[in-house]
Design an enzyme around this catalytic site. Structure first.
Site, PDB file in Angstrom:
ATOM      1  N   ARG A 107     -20.830 -63.624 -57.297  1.00 31.55           N
ATOM      2  CA  ARG A 107     -20.361 -62.529 -56.435  1.00 31.55           C
ATOM      3  C   ARG A 107     -19.234 -61.835 -57.193  1.00 31.55           C
ATOM      4  O   ARG A 107     -18.158 -62.410 -57.389  1.00 31.55           O
ATOM      5  CB  ARG A 107     -19.858 -63.093 -55.095  1.00 31.55           C
ATOM      6  CG  ARG A 107     -19.422 -62.043 -54.076  1.00 31.55           C
ATOM      7  CD  ARG A 107     -19.039 -62.750 -52.771  1.00 31.55           C
ATOM      8  NE  ARG A 107     -18.447 -61.871 -51.783  1.00 31.55           N
ATOM      9  CZ  ARG A 107     -19.106 -61.229 -50.831  1.00 31.55           C
ATOM     10  NH1 ARG A 107     -20.426 -61.347 -50.761  1.00 31.55           N
ATOM     11  NH2 ARG A 107     -18.480 -60.476 -49.948  1.00 31.55           N
ATOM     12  N   HIS A 134     -26.585 -55.347 -52.912  1.00 31.27           N
ATOM     13  CA  HIS A 134     -26.360 -56.534 -52.077  1.00 31.27           C
ATOM     14  C   HIS A 134     -27.727 -57.011 -51.561  1.00 31.27           C
ATOM     15  O   HIS A 134     -28.015 -56.961 -50.366  1.00 31.27           O
ATOM     16  CB  HIS A 134     -25.434 -56.161 -50.921  1.00 31.27           C
ATOM     17  CG  HIS A 134     -24.742 -57.326 -50.284  1.00 31.27           C
ATOM     18  ND1 HIS A 134     -24.981 -58.630 -50.654  1.00 31.27           N
ATOM     19  CD2 HIS A 134     -23.831 -57.387 -49.264  1.00 31.27           C
ATOM     20  CE1 HIS A 134     -24.231 -59.432 -49.922  1.00 31.27           C
ATOM     21  NE2 HIS A 134     -23.537 -58.709 -49.071  1.00 31.27           N
ATOM     22  N   GLN A 137     -28.255 -59.741 -48.630  1.00 30.99           N
ATOM     23  CA  GLN A 137     -27.950 -59.230 -47.296  1.00 30.99           C
ATOM     24  C   GLN A 137     -29.118 -58.434 -46.730  1.00 30.99           C
ATOM     25  O   GLN A 137     -29.485 -58.583 -45.560  1.00 30.99           O
ATOM     26  CB  GLN A 137     -26.700 -58.350 -47.341  1.00 30.99           C
ATOM     27  CG  GLN A 137     -26.353 -57.707 -46.008  1.00 30.99           C
ATOM     28  CD  GLN A 137     -25.987 -58.723 -44.947  1.00 30.99           C
ATOM     29  OE1 GLN A 137     -25.063 -59.506 -45.132  1.00 30.99           O
ATOM     30  NE2 GLN A 137     -26.702 -58.706 -43.832  1.00 30.99           N
ATOM     31  N   ASP A 226     -22.179 -49.840 -42.532  1.00 35.60           N
ATOM     32  CA  ASP A 226     -21.341 -50.781 -43.277  1.00 35.60           C
ATOM     33  C   ASP A 226     -19.923 -50.234 -43.261  1.00 35.60           C
ATOM     34  O   ASP A 226     -19.691 -49.088 -42.864  1.00 35.60           O
ATOM     35  CB  ASP A 226     -21.865 -50.920 -44.708  1.00 35.60           C
ATOM     36  CG  ASP A 226     -21.222 -52.073 -45.480  1.00 35.60           C
ATOM     37  OD1 ASP A 226     -20.537 -52.904 -44.851  1.00 35.60           O
ATOM     38  OD2 ASP A 226     -21.409 -52.137 -46.706  1.00 35.60           O
ATOM     39  N   CYS A 265     -23.669 -55.566 -41.780  1.00 32.39           N
ATOM     40  CA  CYS A 265     -23.587 -56.768 -42.606  1.00 32.39           C
ATOM     41  C   CYS A 265     -22.296 -57.548 -42.385  1.00 32.39           C
ATOM     42  O   CYS A 265     -22.214 -58.715 -42.773  1.00 32.39           O
ATOM     43  CB  CYS A 265     -23.760 -56.419 -44.076  1.00 32.39           C
ATOM     44  SG  CYS A 265     -22.475 -55.370 -44.767  1.00 32.39           S
ATOM     45  N   ARG A 293     -28.654 -64.806 -42.994  1.00 32.16           N
ATOM     46  CA  ARG A 293     -28.294 -64.951 -44.412  1.00 32.16           C
ATOM     47  C   ARG A 293     -28.674 -66.350 -44.894  1.00 32.16           C
ATOM     48  O   ARG A 293     -29.196 -66.524 -46.004  1.00 32.16           O
ATOM     49  CB  ARG A 293     -26.788 -64.728 -44.611  1.00 32.16           C
ATOM     50  CG  ARG A 293     -26.306 -63.303 -44.442  1.00 32.16           C
ATOM     51  CD  ARG A 293     -26.759 -62.397 -45.580  1.00 32.16           C
ATOM     52  NE  ARG A 293     -26.333 -62.870 -46.889  1.00 32.16           N
ATOM     53  CZ  ARG A 293     -25.129 -62.652 -47.423  1.00 32.16           C
ATOM     54  NH1 ARG A 293     -24.215 -61.953 -46.759  1.00 32.16           N
ATOM     55  NH2 ARG A 293     -24.827 -63.100 -48.627  1.00 32.16           N
TER      56      ARG A 293
END
Length: 308
Positions: A107, A134, A137, A226, A265, A293
């Site tokens: 990450r 991402h 996600q 987001d 998310c 997830r």
């Protein structure tokens, strides 16, 4: 090497297999304690290294529990705790870690770091988040839609509103791979990555880029947003002001399909990109999305390790 760096790493059939496995494994655990191992323990004896250059809640907990349920184990480290934080090259770090574990989840910020790491690593590398994409996600987002709708994502209609960021880019990629319609509504000057858009369109994706929130969500089955200020970005009053017409509130949701699903998310900046009434309302699936997830990443791990 079966890296999962973005959603084009597998084929469309590979993405479908991952989603089907995620649904199957989640259903098989109904009523179980969360710490109980899956009956087949397919990753027994396997270890996942998780390297974090950015803070994390959902990514860290979901990958850790995913490996536990699959019978494996994890090693977690922040980049600042490693020689990587003191100047060791990305390639050298990847070569060393790859000789000690079976897969790596990274990450980080700059997407090029992820690609450099994967190029040097001798084990599968998974994108836990970069500034560009991402993908884990978005797999959880699609799983959540399919779970609620009771049908595959193909042919559905989605809308994304807000900042053209890594989430937007991965949704665009997913749309072109799994063949669902996507309208992206962003303010002028905050478009998603042009290269991602070009690749998706060349792949035959049905993606409309508009600069009006109402036009983006009109009739959509899914509305996604987001945070407007991503990790590492400075909070800008000018950016917030430009984004306010793209806030997901009750009035905007009313323009979507009557039973439209809302996805975020997380973490959410309540009162900015989404109101409490929407996030906590009956159309929100944000909490299912967060849980998924775990299940989506179990299937991704199995795909990467040749178990799927």
């Amino acid at each position: 090497m079966p890296h999962f760096l973005d959603l084009s790493s597998p084929t469309a059939a590979g993405l479908r297999a991952i989603l089907d496995e995620a649904h199957r494994r989640k259903a098989a655990r109904t009523g179980w304690a969360r710490g109980r191992m899956d009956c087949d323990a397919p990753l027994a004896g396997h270890t996942l290294a998780m390297v974090f250059e950015k803070p994390s809640t959902r990514t860290r907990f979901s990958f850790d529990m995913a490996m536990r349920q699959l019978g494996g184990s994890t090693i977690v480290s922040g980049a600042g705790d490693m020689q990587l934080g003191r100047g060791e090259s990305i390639a050298d770090t990847a070569r060393v870690i790859g000789r000690m574990v079976d897969a790596v989840m990274l990450r980080t910020g700059v997407h090029d770091k992820l690609e450099q790491f994967a190029e040097a690593a001798s084990v599968p590398v998974i994108n836990g988040l970069t500034d560009l994409s991402h993908p884990c996600q978005v797999m959880a987002d699609i799983m959540t839609f399919e779970e609620r709708a009771g049908r595959p994502v193909t042919g559905s209609s989605w809308a994304y509103v807000g900042d053209g960021n890594n989430m937007t880019n991965s949704l665009i990629e997913a749309s072109s791979m799994l063949k669902f319609d996507l309208r992206v509504g962003v303010p002028h000057g905050f478009d998603p990555d042009a290269g991602v858009m070009a690749t998706a369109c060349a792949r035959g994706g049905c993606i409309d880029l508009v600069h009006n929130a109402a036009a983006a969500v009109e009739g959509a089955e899914v509305v996604v947003t987001d945070t407007w200020v991503s990790m590492g970005q400075r909070d800008s009053k000018e950016k917030i002001a430009a984004m306010m017409p793209f806030q997901v509130n009750a009035a905007l949701m009313a323009k979507a399909a009557p039973d439209a699903l809302f996805l975020h998310c997380l973490p959410a900046h309540r009162g900015e990109e989404v109101t409490d009434a929407v996030l906590d309302g009956p159309q929100s699936a944000a909490w299912d999305e967060a849980e998924n997830r775990l299940h989506a990443q179990k299937a991704i791990l199995l795909w990467c390790m040749g178990k799927l």
